[in-house]
Design an enzyme around this catalytic site. Structure first.
Site, PDB file in Angstrom:
ATOM      1  N   CYS A 120       0.859  -1.178   0.000  1.00  0.00           N
ATOM      2  CA  CYS A 120       0.000   0.000   0.000  1.00  0.00           C
ATOM      3  C   CYS A 120       0.894   1.226   0.000  1.00  0.00           C
ATOM      4  CB  CYS A 120      -0.919   0.016   1.221  1.00  0.00           C
ATOM      5  SG  CYS A 120      -2.088  -1.368   1.297  1.00  0.00           S
TER       6      CYS A 120
ATOM      7  N   GLY B 261      -1.297   0.925  -4.911  1.00  0.00           N
ATOM      8  CA  GLY B 261      -2.617   0.404  -4.574  1.00  0.00           C
ATOM      9  C   GLY B 261      -3.701   1.097  -5.359  1.00  0.00           C
TER      10      GLY B 261
ATOM     11  N   ASN C 128       1.030   0.335   5.813  1.00  0.00           N
ATOM     12  CA  ASN C 128       1.505  -0.476   4.697  1.00  0.00           C
ATOM     13  C   ASN C 128       2.222  -1.683   5.278  1.00  0.00           C
ATOM     14  OD1 ASN C 128       2.486  -1.457   2.229  1.00  0.00           O
ATOM     15  ND2 ASN C 128       4.291  -0.142   2.305  1.00  0.00           N
ATOM     16  N   GLY C 129       1.807  -2.874   4.892  1.00  0.00           N
ATOM     17  CA  GLY C 129       2.441  -4.088   5.387  1.00  0.00           C
ATOM     18  C   GLY C 129       1.414  -5.130   5.764  1.00  0.00           C
TER      19      GLY C 129
ATOM     20  N   TYR D 202       9.942  -4.577  -8.431  1.00  0.00           N
ATOM     21  CA  TYR D 202       8.647  -4.262  -9.045  1.00  0.00           C
ATOM     22  C   TYR D 202       7.865  -3.154  -8.361  1.00  0.00           C
ATOM     23  CZ  TYR D 202       3.735  -4.894 -10.385  1.00  0.00           C
ATOM     24  OH  TYR D 202       2.454  -4.682 -10.800  1.00  0.00           O
TER      25      TYR D 202
END
Length: 506
Positions: A2, A28, A101-102, A258
């Site tokens: 995210c 996201g 995020n995670g 990526y």
């Protein structure tokens, strides 16, 4: 994966938070949200969709205030319900909002603990709501009307003791400021920057990637260290403290392959340069192991692999040409929520230029191969466009293991390389030759940018999980709950509930 952002400024932050989220959109596409604080009043807007679709003028006008946090989400867990859009908010104590995020690896145990011991109710399937409630409980335990930075850092130390897994979070505490912290391994990225406005006052920004700093005119100061917490007070003061007992610098290497934008600096590493080095090392492997390959043209799979492909072509002395035109209005295929959507979107997203393929021995280059959906279809597109032979090169090693730290590859059986060797993978995608980057070469390509990085989380390649708490039973449960089949079942359940709700209101 995210994207989070937070800002403390001397003037309105709504427009800049919005603009910052637009350059984090690649992290996201499922949902977006912003919450701001203005003289005791919280203003929140969040919903499913892209940033540009979630926020309209009427929403922006309501997001008043000089501090706020924002989030873009893609669904690694839960469902596609708008209830799981972030930021999340709890009113006790003080009023706290969080963007995360995670992925927590002990979320279920924490959820039970929060209910039985802390007397807190979790309303969604999101581990981010769990993280928020753990922090809120620990902060409330300080039992102070006026918070100090020491109180905040004590709460973060307690979070580190209780929460396992990956978390990079921006937290807004009403009337106080914004706190940012990162798990003791630094698995997911988080950095901060500062600027001085025209009135000479210092303003602060925290974000998942440095590209947000560039876009908003902030100077990147540095990454938030693993286990560290940073507090930006509402009046512009900065406080930092290391809150983990034994932090280990172990960022996720897939960020460089990526996830991150090439124009970002992540954990002190210029992503663009790391990908150039990936191309160099992949070229060396091809010269060493496949010298007989007669390649006419190298064609990148837009967009992430372009840097690797350009350097690979340069090193091999082969032309690099654009062979696929991308439809910019289709989202990133890797983070589509279901396999059916992924398969359909590949043909919608990329269209070949036949003259670049006709009667040529073509090497397609991608950043990685996860489920193989895109790879198989693109090999076939190359053949349909007249390619004589189609070779496939991956800038990353085979993805053989689930990721448990916030990337949507949880079910091993859905990974193309799971229990397949390279010849079998090559046959599965229909290529004439398949070439993968070696893991040690990938590590060296990234580590060259920052020698302070102690190790990388490469778990999706080697099955070695840096937090050390991942069992076979955990992975089995993860696969059962987060496979495409499980997601489809949840999506249908929510669709049925929405249908019932519509009928009830008709």
């Amino acid at each position: 994966m995210c994207g989070v952002i937070g800002m403390v400024a001397d003037g309105p932050v709504n427009q800049e938070l919005y603009e910052g989220l637009t350059v984090l959109q690649h992290r996201g596409q499922d949902a977006a949200g912003i919450i701001t604080y203005d003289n005791g009043q919280l203003n929140l807007r969040k919903s499913n969709g892209l940033v540009r679709d979630v926020f309209r003028t009427r929403h922006m006008l309501r997001l008043t205030g000089t501090m706020g946090i924002g989030h873009v989400r893609y669904p690694t867990a839960g469902c596609e319900s708008s209830a799981e859009a972030q930021p999340f908010y709890v009113n006790s104590p003080y009023g706290i909002a969080l963007a995360h995020n995670g992925n927590l690896t002990n979320a279920e145990a924490l959820k039970e603990e929060l209910f039985r011991t802390d007397r807190r109710h979790i309303n969604t399937n999101s581990d981010s709501e769990i993280l928020l409630n753990v922090f809120a409980h620990e902060l409330g335990a300080r039992n102070r009307l006026q918070l100090t930075p020491a109180d905040l850092f004590a709460a973060v130390r307690a979070v580190h003791r209780r929460c396992h897994g990956a978390y990079a979070a921006a937290v807004m505490i009403n009337g106080h400021g914004i706190l940012a912290f990162r798990d003791p391994y630094g698995i997911r990225p988080l950095c901060y920057g500062e600027r001085v406005n025209q009135q000479g006052k210092r303003e602060y920004l925290v974000a998942s990637e440095s590209v947000a700093m560039d876009m908003l005119g902030f100077d990147l100061v540095r990454e938030i260290a693993p286990g560290e917490a940073i507090f930006f007070s509402g009046d512009g003061e900065l406080h930092t403290e290391q809150c983990a007992e034994s932090p280990t610098y172990s960022p996720c290497i897939f960020e460089f392959v990526y996830l991150s934008r090439p124009d970002s600096i992540v954990d002190g590493v210029a992503v663009h340069k790391a990908r150039l080095r990936m191309g160099e090392r992949l070229a060396a492997k091809i010269r060493r192991e496949w010298p007989q390959l007669d390649i006419d043209v190298i064609i990148p799979i837009p967009d992430t692999s372009r840097t690797v492909a350009m350097q690979l072509a340069y090193e091999l002395g082969v032309e690099c040409r654009e062979g696929f035109i991308k439809n910019r209005y289709v989202g990133r295929t890797f983070i589509m929520p279901g396999q059916t959507a992924r398969k359909k979107s590949v043909r919608q997203k990329l269209n070949p230029i036949p003259l670049e393929f006709a009667d040529k021995r073509v090497m397609l280059v991608d950043d990685s191969v996860v489920r193989g959906t895109t790879s198989q279809q693109l090999v076939q597109l190359a053949r349909d466009s007249g390619a004589r032979e189609v070779f496939f090169a991956s800038a990353a090693p085979p993805v053989r293991y689930p990721n448990v730290y916030g990337i949507d590859m949880p079910a091993a059986e859905e990974l193309l390389a799971h229990q397949r060797d390279e010849q079998q993978i090559c046959a599965a995608i229909g290529a004439d030759h398949m070439i993968y980057q070696d893991l040690e070469d990938l590590k060296m390509a990234v580590a060259a940018g920052n020698p302070q990085i102690e190790r990388f989380d490469c778990s999706c390649f080697d099955g070695d999980y840096v937090t050390g708490d991942i069992s076979a039973e955990f992975l089995q449960g993860l696969s059962a709950s987060r496979s495409d089949a499980a997601k489809a079942e949840r999506a249908q359940r929510y669709k049925d509930l929405e249908t019932v709700d519509v009928h009830n209101h008709a």
